[in-house]
Design a protein around this motif. Structure first.
Motif, PDB file in Angstrom:
ATOM      1  N   TYR A  51      -5.053 -18.812   9.799  1.00  0.00           N
ATOM      2  CA  TYR A  51      -4.720 -18.568   8.397  1.00  0.00           C
ATOM      3  C   TYR A  51      -5.883 -17.796   7.770  1.00  0.00           C
ATOM      4  O   TYR A  51      -6.943 -17.676   8.374  1.00  0.00           O
ATOM      5  N   PRO A  52      -5.723 -17.302   6.546  1.00  0.00           N
ATOM      6  CA  PRO A  52      -6.857 -16.650   5.879  1.00  0.00           C
ATOM      7  C   PRO A  52      -8.039 -17.619   5.751  1.00  0.00           C
ATOM      8  O   PRO A  52      -7.845 -18.825   5.621  1.00  0.00           O
ATOM      9  N   ARG A  53      -9.269 -17.110   5.783  1.00  0.00           N
ATOM     10  CA  ARG A  53     -10.460 -17.969   5.723  1.00  0.00           C
ATOM     11  C   ARG A  53     -10.544 -18.786   4.442  1.00  0.00           C
ATOM     12  O   ARG A  53     -11.260 -19.778   4.388  1.00  0.00           O
ATOM     13  N   THR A  54      -9.826 -18.411   3.408  1.00  0.00           N
ATOM     14  CA  THR A  54      -9.870 -19.156   2.157  1.00  0.00           C
ATOM     15  C   THR A  54      -8.862 -20.294   2.119  1.00  0.00           C
ATOM     16  O   THR A  54      -8.835 -21.054   1.159  1.00  0.00           O
ATOM     17  N   ALA A  55      -8.026 -20.432   3.156  1.00  0.00           N
ATOM     18  CA  ALA A  55      -6.977 -21.456   3.165  1.00  0.00           C
ATOM     19  C   ALA A  55      -7.578 -22.840   3.418  1.00  0.00           C
ATOM     20  O   ALA A  55      -8.332 -23.042   4.361  1.00  0.00           O
ATOM     21  N   VAL A  56      -7.220 -23.772   2.550  1.00  0.00           N
ATOM     22  CA  VAL A  56      -7.643 -25.163   2.690  1.00  0.00           C
ATOM     23  C   VAL A  56      -6.460 -26.035   2.286  1.00  0.00           C
ATOM     24  O   VAL A  56      -5.809 -25.777   1.289  1.00  0.00           O
ATOM     25  N   ARG A  59      -0.700 -26.382   5.480  1.00  0.00           N
ATOM     26  CA  ARG A  59      -0.065 -25.074   5.613  1.00  0.00           C
ATOM     27  C   ARG A  59       0.983 -25.138   6.713  1.00  0.00           C
ATOM     28  O   ARG A  59       0.903 -25.970   7.613  1.00  0.00           O
ATOM     29  N   LEU A  94     -10.896 -23.884   5.959  1.00  0.00           N
ATOM     30  CA  LEU A  94     -11.462 -22.537   6.125  1.00  0.00           C
ATOM     31  C   LEU A  94     -10.667 -21.688   7.098  1.00  0.00           C
ATOM     32  O   LEU A  94     -11.214 -20.940   7.896  1.00  0.00           O
ATOM     33  N   GLY A  95      -9.345 -21.820   7.073  1.00  0.00           N
ATOM     34  CA  GLY A  95      -8.465 -21.014   7.902  1.00  0.00           C
ATOM     35  C   GLY A  95      -8.242 -21.544   9.299  1.00  0.00           C
ATOM     36  O   GLY A  95      -7.481 -20.964  10.066  1.00  0.00           O
TER      37      GLY A  95
END
Length: 114
Positions: A51-56, A59, A94-95
């Motif tokens: 996932y994008p590094r900003t995903a927390v 998901r 963090l993804g």
């Protein structure tokens, strides 16, 4: 409800850290815990992110592949399936997926691939 549980866990963790910081044992335990946290972050950041590094947080990913056999039926209409969709619900930091929450497969036909 989940927010209250997370808040309670954070408060308990801060109380434990506070007690350790005031005791003599904390001089040895807190640096070890700090190094373990840093090592875990390095391990997480070195993996290729799904996932994008900003995903927390939670998901969902959908992975689609072709169906190998012709006897698989579509879950929506019962006609022969042409694709198999695998869904994966994960807890992400963090993804990087950390915990698998749920997963499964759904065979679908061309009409229901949307």
């Amino acid at each position: 409800m989940r927010l209250l549980r997370e808040l309670a866990a954070a408060v308990v963790l801060l109380v434990i850290v506070g007690v350790l910081a005031r005791s003599g044992v904390g001089r040895f335990v807190l640096p070890v815990v700090g190094l373990a946290v840093v090592a875990a972050l390095v391990a997480l950041l070195s993996k290729r992110p799904a996932y994008p590094r900003t995903a927390v947080g939670p998901r969902t990913r959908i992975i689609e592949s072709a169906v190998e056999s012709a006897d698989v039926a579509c879950v929506e209409c019962g006609s022969p399936a042409t694709a198999r969709r695998r869904y994966v619900r994960e807890w992400v930091v963090l993804g990087v997926p950390v915990v698998l929450l749920d997963d499964g497969e759904n065979p679908v036909c061309d009409a229901h691939r949307d």
